[in-house]
Design a protein around this motif. Structure first.
Motif, short mmCIF file in Angstrom:
data_model
loop_
_atom_site.label_atom_id
_atom_site.label_comp_id
_atom_site.label_asym_id
_atom_site.label_seq_id
_atom_site.Cartn_x
_atom_site.Cartn_y
_atom_site.Cartn_z
N UNK A 96 0.83 -1.21 0.00
CA UNK A 96 0.00 0.00 0.00
C UNK A 96 0.86 1.25 0.00
N UNK A 97 1.94 1.21 0.80
CA UNK A 97 2.87 2.34 0.82
C UNK A 97 3.55 2.50 -0.53
N UNK A 98 3.89 1.36 -1.15
CA UNK A 98 4.54 1.39 -2.47
C UNK A 98 3.63 2.02 -3.52
N UNK A 99 2.36 1.66 -3.52
CA UNK A 99 1.42 2.22 -4.49
C UNK A 99 1.30 3.74 -4.32
N UNK A 100 1.30 4.20 -3.08
CA UNK A 100 1.25 5.65 -2.82
C UNK A 100 2.53 6.32 -3.35
N UNK A 101 3.66 5.69 -3.10
CA UNK A 101 4.94 6.23 -3.60
C UNK A 101 4.92 6.31 -5.12
N UNK A 102 4.41 5.26 -5.76
CA UNK A 102 4.39 5.23 -7.22
C UNK A 102 3.42 6.27 -7.78
N UNK A 103 2.26 6.40 -7.16
CA UNK A 103 1.30 7.42 -7.62
C UNK A 103 1.90 8.82 -7.51
N UNK A 104 2.58 9.08 -6.40
CA UNK A 104 3.20 10.39 -6.21
C UNK A 104 4.30 10.63 -7.26
N UNK A 180 9.19 10.02 -16.36
CA UNK A 180 8.74 8.94 -15.48
C UNK A 180 9.93 8.24 -14.84
N UNK A 181 10.95 7.92 -15.63
CA UNK A 181 12.12 7.21 -15.12
C UNK A 181 12.84 8.03 -14.05
N UNK A 182 12.99 9.33 -14.29
CA UNK A 182 13.66 10.21 -13.32
C UNK A 182 12.87 10.28 -12.02
N UNK A 183 11.55 10.41 -12.13
CA UNK A 183 10.71 10.50 -10.93
C UNK A 183 10.74 9.19 -10.15
N UNK A 184 10.76 8.06 -10.87
CA UNK A 184 10.80 6.76 -10.20
C UNK A 184 12.13 6.54 -9.49
N UNK A 185 13.23 6.94 -10.13
CA UNK A 185 14.54 6.81 -9.48
C UNK A 185 14.58 7.64 -8.20
N UNK A 186 14.07 8.86 -8.27
CA UNK A 186 14.06 9.72 -7.09
C UNK A 186 13.17 9.13 -6.01
N UNK A 187 12.04 8.55 -6.40
CA UNK A 187 11.13 7.95 -5.43
C UNK A 187 11.79 6.79 -4.70
N UNK A 188 12.56 5.99 -5.42
CA UNK A 188 13.27 4.88 -4.79
C UNK A 188 14.29 5.42 -3.79
N UNK A 189 15.05 6.44 -4.21
CA UNK A 189 16.05 7.04 -3.33
C UNK A 189 15.42 7.64 -2.07
N UNK A 190 14.27 8.28 -2.23
CA UNK A 190 13.61 8.95 -1.11
C UNK A 190 12.91 7.97 -0.17
N UNK A 191 12.65 6.76 -0.64
CA UNK A 191 11.88 5.78 0.13
C UNK A 191 12.62 4.46 0.22
N UNK A 192 13.92 4.54 0.42
CA UNK A 192 14.75 3.34 0.38
C UNK A 192 14.35 2.32 1.45
N UNK A 193 13.94 2.79 2.62
CA UNK A 193 13.57 1.87 3.70
C UNK A 193 12.38 1.00 3.28
N UNK A 197 12.37 -3.04 2.65
CA UNK A 197 11.41 -3.92 3.33
C UNK A 197 10.70 -4.82 2.33
N UNK A 198 10.27 -4.24 1.20
CA UNK A 198 9.59 -5.03 0.18
C UNK A 198 10.53 -6.09 -0.39
N UNK A 199 11.78 -5.72 -0.60
CA UNK A 199 12.76 -6.68 -1.10
C UNK A 199 12.94 -7.84 -0.13
N UNK A 200 13.05 -7.53 1.16
CA UNK A 200 13.23 -8.58 2.16
C UNK A 200 12.00 -9.49 2.23
N UNK A 201 10.82 -8.88 2.21
CA UNK A 201 9.60 -9.68 2.24
C UNK A 201 9.48 -10.56 1.00
#
Length: 214
Positions: A96-104, A180-193, A197-201
């Protein structure tokens, strides 16, 4: 499923998004990006084997199959399998957090200055061809009701070809994809935790799946 008298037929309709599917999503949003596709299909997406076969596949299920697979009580075989693999509250909260990050990130991509500039360039190009549209999505919406599989009429074909030509001359789709690619890269950097977590799960779920299938 076997204990309930059914042979499992696979998770019909579910698949990982391929590059082709991502391209189809862009086309559904922005319209055709080359004149050959525009000439042949207008604003209707080309029909694929998967889109043609989806309805027939669901109609072939035996009576009671879907209820055994997934039901209103969330006790279907898919729910039981998900629980064994580790798709629990933590997973769904993280997604759910990931979907919010992606929408943003998507909203940020479309708000970028480079997107506004290329949109204006596209609009000027279309105006030179006799169209007043300022956004390709306007044309996508205008012709959205045409039934897939039918041929575009002359007006739609002409508009789609002008649209595609202007996309090419302005570098429209390249700019959209880059933003889109630039925004997604920044989103990953800003939400690394959250990403970690998703990677570990996911790794835990994968390990559980390997154990179940062993």
């Amino acid at each position: 499923m076997t204990s309930q008298g059914f042979e499992y037929q696979g998770d019909v309709g579910a698949s990982d998004e391929s590059a082709g599917e991502a391209d189809a999503d862009f086309a559904a949003t922005w319209g055709p990006s080359d004149e050959d596709t525009a000439r042949q299909y207008g604003y209707a997406a080309p029909i694929t084997a998967n889109s043609e076969g989806g309805g027939a596949a669901s109609a072939s299920y035996p009576s009671g199959y879907i209820h055994a697979l997934i039901n209103e009580e969330n006790t279907g075989c898919i729910d039981q399998a998900d629980a064994r693999l580790g798709y629990g509250d933590t997973w769904f909260s993280a997604m759910g957090a990931y979907e919010k990050i992606r929408d943003d990130a998507d909203a940020k991509a479309l708000a970028a200055d480079k997107v506004h500039r290329v949109m204006q360039q596209w609009g000027t190009c279309m105006a030179n061809r006799g169209y007043t549209n300022r956004d390709p999505r306007e044309l996508v919406g205008e012709y959205a009701d045409r039934q897939a599989g039918t041929s575009p009429d002359t007006a739609e074909q002409k508009a789609a070809m002008a649209d595609a030509a202007c996309k090419v001359s302005t570098g429209f789709m390249q700019t959209i994809r880059e933003s889109y690619a630039e925004a997604e890269r920044q989103a990953v950097s800003d939400n690394q935790a959250t990403m970690d977590q998703i990677k570990q799960l996911s790794e835990t779920i994968y390990a559980n799946a390997k154990r179940e299938l062993a």
